[in-house]
Design an enzyme around this catalytic site. Structure first.
Site, PDB file in Angstrom:
ATOM      1  N   SER A 165       0.819  -1.268  -0.007  1.00  0.00           N
ATOM      2  CA  SER A 165       0.009   0.245   0.077  1.00  0.00           C
ATOM      3  C   SER A 165       1.037   1.310  -0.039  1.00  0.00           C
ATOM      4  O   SER A 165       1.987   1.164   0.264  1.00  0.00           O
ATOM      5  CB  SER A 165      -1.073  -0.255   1.229  1.00  0.00           C
ATOM      6  OG  SER A 165      -1.503   1.284   1.520  1.00  0.00           O
ATOM      7  N   TYR A 178      -2.097  -0.468  10.326  1.00  0.00           N
ATOM      8  CA  TYR A 178      -2.302  -0.882   9.131  1.00  0.00           C
ATOM      9  C   TYR A 178      -1.246  -0.338   8.164  1.00  0.00           C
ATOM     10  O   TYR A 178      -0.647  -1.060   7.363  1.00  0.00           O
ATOM     11  CB  TYR A 178      -3.632  -0.350   8.317  1.00  0.00           C
ATOM     12  CG  TYR A 178      -3.914  -0.629   6.915  1.00  0.00           C
ATOM     13  CD1 TYR A 178      -4.168  -2.114   6.641  1.00  0.00           C
ATOM     14  CD2 TYR A 178      -3.705   0.220   6.043  1.00  0.00           C
ATOM     15  CE1 TYR A 178      -4.393  -2.251   5.241  1.00  0.00           C
ATOM     16  CE2 TYR A 178      -3.977  -0.050   4.585  1.00  0.00           C
ATOM     17  CZ  TYR A 178      -4.306  -1.484   4.261  1.00  0.00           C
ATOM     18  OH  TYR A 178      -4.516  -1.705   3.019  1.00  0.00           O
TER      19      TYR A 178
END
Length: 282
Positions: A165, A178
């Site tokens: 990501s 995350y």
């Protein structure tokens, strides 16, 4: 003239998290290119529904229930995939995500936040929530790779594609677990690329920027469908000024699985972010 055409006809692709928006699309894309695709998801109904949609279009796909945090579950599915489709040539580790228990309420800590009942400060983060997010993303990539990459050893044109990501490059506010977990995925991708370099397995990762999925839709849009304040900040920091369309990841995926185009590419994490990482904010 060099032929860059992708030929994965008959190859077996295993996609984890395949019941979700992006990973079901990845599975369909690989199937359309001729791969036999195993769709794995903890939500068996979602995996089988996505597989049926692919089959209804004339391609080969099969859905399986699998828990990427349980090696025994993965071993059981691996045996079924071997029997149904054959040994894995392409592993796409798409399972992952965030959990609200690992998020802070505010972007910045202010004095007294840890004493307010309606505020989750850094000091209030739930250990179980943080562990769940880290495990889902990192362990949920490590275990499927342990199970399915065994099929690839010393076989031609095999590869692992992880999903990192843009959080891995620059952490976003509110979601420390995350962001940290995706950083681990990027590092792990490089580690695996080196580790498997002598047995013919390439390992690379996709790093999507901001795409609308079922997991983040409520954070990006209000009940009336209007962009939230966080959405506006994201769009202002994305030079292309919009969210990505899911299909815009497909080209990078197909490039990475195509040995004619990326046969000397391993250990890279490719941003697909509309320029987000390139923009300083000024």
């Amino acid at each position: 003239m060099q032929d860059f055409g992708l030929d994965i006809n008959g190859k077996v692709a295993v996609v984890t998290g395949a019941g979700g928006v992006l990973c079901s699309m990845f599975a369909k894309t690989l199937a359309e290119q001729g791969a036999k695709v195993a769709l794995l998801d903890l939500n068996e109904e979602a995996a089988k529904k996505a597989a049926k949609e692919i089959e209804d279009e004339g391609f080969i796909a099969k859905g399986y229930k699998a828990n990427v945090l349980d090696k025994a579950s993965l071993e059981e599915v691996h045996s079924a995939v071997l029997e149904d489709l054959g040994p894995c040539d392409i592993l796409l580790n798409g399972a992952g995500g965030n959990n609200a228990r690992a998020n802070t309420t505010n972007e910045y800590f202010e004095i007294g936040d840890d004493e307010k009942e309606d505020i989750v400060s850094f000091f209030d983060l739930d250990q179980g929530g943080v562990e769940f997010v880290f495990n889902l993303n990192f362990i949920g990539t490590l275990l499927p790779t342990q199970v399915f990459a065994k099929d690839m050893i010393n076989r031609k044109d095999c590869c692992v594609i992880n999903v990192s990501s843009m959080n891995a490059f620059t952490p976003l506010t509110k979601i420390p677990a995350y962001s940290g977990a995706k950083s681990a995925i990027s590092n792990f991708t490089q580690w695996l690329a080196v580790h498997f370099s002598k047995v013919g397995i390439r390992v690379n990762a996709l790093a999507p920027g901001f795409f609308v999925t079922n997991q983040n839709r409520d954070l990006l849009f209000d009940k009336d469908g209007n962009p939230t304040e966080r959405s506006n900040k994201i769009l202002n920091a994305t030079p292309m000024g919009r969210f990505g369309e899911a299909e815009e990841i497909n080209g990078t995926l197909l490039y990475l699985v195509n040995p004619k185009m990326s046969g000397f590419v391993t250990g890279v994490v490719v941003p697909i972010d509309g320029g987000f990482a390139a923009y300083s904010g000024v």
